[in-house]
Design an enzyme around this catalytic site. Structure first.
Site, PDB file in Angstrom:
ATOM      1  N   LYS B 198       0.854  -1.180   0.000  1.00  0.00           N
ATOM      2  CA  LYS B 198       0.000   0.000   0.000  1.00  0.00           C
ATOM      3  C   LYS B 198       0.886   1.225   0.000  1.00  0.00           C
ATOM      4  CE  LYS B 198      -2.809   2.833   3.043  1.00  0.00           C
ATOM      5  NZ  LYS B 198      -3.912   2.875   4.008  1.00  0.00           N
ATOM      6  N   ASN B 230      -5.629   9.785   0.752  1.00  0.00           N
ATOM      7  CA  ASN B 230      -6.342  10.450   1.851  1.00  0.00           C
ATOM      8  C   ASN B 230      -7.275  11.561   1.380  1.00  0.00           C
ATOM      9  OD1 ASN B 230      -3.657   9.703   3.946  1.00  0.00           O
ATOM     10  ND2 ASN B 230      -5.749   9.266   4.529  1.00  0.00           N
ATOM     11  N   GLU B 253      -7.862   3.709  -2.386  1.00  0.00           N
ATOM     12  CA  GLU B 253      -8.359   4.055  -1.049  1.00  0.00           C
ATOM     13  C   GLU B 253      -8.600   5.554  -0.931  1.00  0.00           C
ATOM     14  OE1 GLU B 253      -6.004   2.452   2.144  1.00  0.00           O
ATOM     15  OE2 GLU B 253      -6.775   3.902   3.587  1.00  0.00           O
ATOM     16  N   HIS B 327      -7.417  -0.715   8.815  1.00  0.00           N
ATOM     17  CA  HIS B 327      -6.652   0.512   8.722  1.00  0.00           C
ATOM     18  C   HIS B 327      -5.639   0.571   9.865  1.00  0.00           C
ATOM     19  CE1 HIS B 327      -6.401   4.746  10.300  1.00  0.00           C
ATOM     20  NE2 HIS B 327      -5.971   4.930   9.081  1.00  0.00           N
TER      21      HIS B 327
END
Lengths: 431, 431
Positions: B198, B230, B253, B327
């Site tokens: 990731k 984010n 994500e 997470h």
């Protein structure tokens, strides 16, 4: 008592329990209803008990399931689902089986598996609790209330089963009109202190059931009232009933069958709709919740897959702003204890639970569970906090063993044909 | 060791742990990150440990919470939420607090409460498991896997914190371009055996991060890759990135902020969207799930309210056909153990979990947890299966105590201003 939590033995005991001639839209309860009592014995010598449906298709699945449990740990509760997945189910057999005319909602292989898992899960929790000296509610995270409220489950009923069919004597008498229902409700309040009432409807034309609800509202002003026709009505009929008595109902339960119909009724009336038919599996939740088809889900730990799955269902309901309470079919004290333990742990339980227990004159417990002010006290005794009377269990099992096969599957339409030859399950919607 | 499960004492130990200069869209990790270590001691002499966020607003809530725990039972896990509800939270203070620039999603009083509950819940589970001689995963229903897979958490980063700011030496070096990210990924595979990656994005313009993902795909063909800016991108930018590298991503994500934007991106691309920003509370689930805005929820047991709430979240995801994984923020071994126990019990965990743990050169455990082939073995040792080094804990607490206040709240923008005066959290969407 040793702490060895390995499952050493699993005992399956099918039984027949006396059931009064309670009416529903499909027919009438048989004189005896099959239940399956599951006992799990640990290598440490601790016994735990569970209870679930006892019709043939459940027994057929419970046997291979039980065989796979020996040697596993009694605390491996998640593993029960893995075991269940490994047991073959004849899907066609399940989907075409008589299942009280569909009063329990959709019939799928997965739901059958979960119905069997639940009996084993409760037995394992009971054994685990006893071994650890903790009550089942503690194994579920701890009680958030000290007593669980139940509602009086009112039924239209005959005075007795047809002559010649052996059954237990019972003194509830006939109830086929508003006066009979009110009299029954009074008995419930006198004997058990219930303060809310659910009427099983779908038996008589809607106007008669509306009259019964009005009579209850008059006799018990301000008390929560519910009406459950088991999906016997069309959408227009459901809306008509909602208009007539919606203002005095806590909720209307399964007025019509299927999510689209329930969504249509819900969208057109302010009366909350409850269900134990439209949403009886996790697979049905998404559509029903996204369409706002139901406002209260009545969980039945037997077919939702046990007490921990019931907690998960409650969490889903809370997350989606849907209420939760509990459904009941004919059951004994083991299941009432299980329902009470899990209900004690569900924070968002805002409606009294349903229970048939007061209708069961027989039980397998040494001491019956009692309702005080309509509530069952949450016990802190290890496990479920109950004791099974093995003589009584053996007696009810002999009844099952000696049955000629007519009672081993609950079939309310067949039971109805005894007095009404030619009766078949009515096509839905009935009205 | 006595079985008395009454909580006799609760100890709160705020600490500062070394953190490398990892970059994200808001700035850079401070040299030290605050964490709160919670110890619950039973009357039977059993200690259990939990860990959660350690910023001031969490500490302020943890103190009155801890005071209310003494005398309660360590197994009353549902009761922790009741206790939390009774502790006053200044909602305005919460909603306006610096919270890593919103990298943890919405800020509400309820979420703050749950973030504190989680630390206590884990401590109680650890103590309960030790007292009952059962691992935490057994208290959660039992593991369904023997090891939990984690992904390599790649970061753009500086070589070191600015001169003059004390921190631990670390040998990861700089990573500010595709070659640096690939080199970092290689170190991760060599040291921990991770097989999925990731990349924390939102740091450089999207084209540079696309290039990094392509370089990773070339260096590790067929390995799962993820990119997490984010929420730094607009919907059109998100769609552009999805078009460019969607085919080689396991999931994208939080490309953009908010449910409407995520729903728009999800509806226009076949790339699954994961989130730990759009859905971080139960209250956000209904809208996101009914709009199909997210395909994978990355649970963080800290702010979802603990391990049992994480199981509930997983059940909700399973019910709605949404994936689930985990997470991570900066955390130590207590939380890694907790994550591993709960992850071991979630049947529908189909993606490797995130963990910052390899970035933490410090821990409070006597023995660090190790990754083998990218996986953490699920221990059957009672409780969490970890041991806390009290000297190490005291050392990290002294660092917190002696801090002049600059590190006690994690503020990545403030840390960035040390090298880039005038830096503020970028307005979103940044690109």
């Amino acid at each position: 008592m040793s702490r060895d939590l390995t499952i050493a033995e699993v005992r399956l005991t099918p039984i027949l329990v006396a059931d009064p001639p309670l009416l529903n839209t499909q027919g009438v309860h048989q004189p005896y209803t099959p239940r399956l009592i599951i006992e799990v014995v640990t290598a440490g010598g601790v016994s735990g008990f569970g209870e679930t449906y006892g019709d043939a298709k459940y027994l057929e699945l419970a046997e291979p399931f039980a065989e796979r449990l020996a040697g596993r740990q009694v605390n491996d509760l998640n593993g029960l689902f893995t075991v269940a997945d490994a047991v073959a189910v004849d899907a066609a057999r399940v989907e075409n089986a008589v299942d009280v005319g569909g009063l329990r909602g959709v019939q799928t292989a997965d739901k059958l598996r979960l119905s069997v898992v639940s009996g084993f899960e409760v037995a394992c929790l009971d054994a685990l609790g006893k071994a650890l000296e903790l009550p089942v509610h503690t194994l579920l995270g701890g009680k958030v209330r000290d007593a669980v409220e139940y509602s009086a489950y009112l039924f239209y009923k005959y005075a007795a089963h047809p002559a010649g069919v052996p059954s237990e004597p019972e003194d509830w008498g006939e109830a086929v009109d508003p006066a009979g229902i009110v009299a029954q409700a009074r008995k419930f309040t006198e004997r058990h202190g219930f303060t809310s009432f659910k009427l099983k409807g779908g038996v008589f034309p809607p106007d008669e059931e509306i009259a019964a609800i009005r009579a209850l509202a008059e006799a018990f002003p301000g008390h929560p009232l519910r009406l459950d026709p088991n999906g016997a009505w069309s959408v227009p009929t459901s809306l008509k009933v909602a208009e007539e008595v919606g203002g005095i109902l806590e909720y209307l339960e399964d007025p019509t069958l299927g999510t689209p119909g329930m969504a249509e009724v819900a969208g057109a009336t302010g009366v909350p709709l409850a269900t134990n038919m439209c949403v009886t599996t996790f697979a049905e939740i998404k559509e029903a919740f996204t369409r706002d088809a139901v406002q209260v889900v009545l969980s039945d730990h037997h077919y939702w897959g046990g007490l921990r799955n019931t907690q998960q269902l409650a969490a889903i309901c809370r997350t989606f702003g849907v209420g939760v309470s509990m459904h009941s079919n004919t059951h004994l004290g083991i299941s009432l204890a299980a329902m009470t333990h899990v209900a004690a742990t569900v924070p968002n339980l805002h409606h009294a639970c349903d229970s048939h227990y007061p209708w069961q004159s027989e039980d397998v417990l040494t001491e019956r569970i009692t309702f005080d002010g309509g509530k069952v006290t949450v016990t802190d005794t290890p496990g479920l906090g109950i004791e099974v009377d093995r003589d009584r269990l053996a007696l009810l099992h002999r009844r099952w063993r000696d049955d000629d096969g007519t009672m081993r599957d609950r079939d309310d339409a067949a039971a109805m044909r005894v007095t009404q030859p030619g009766w078949t399950s009515p096509a839905m919607p009935r009205w």
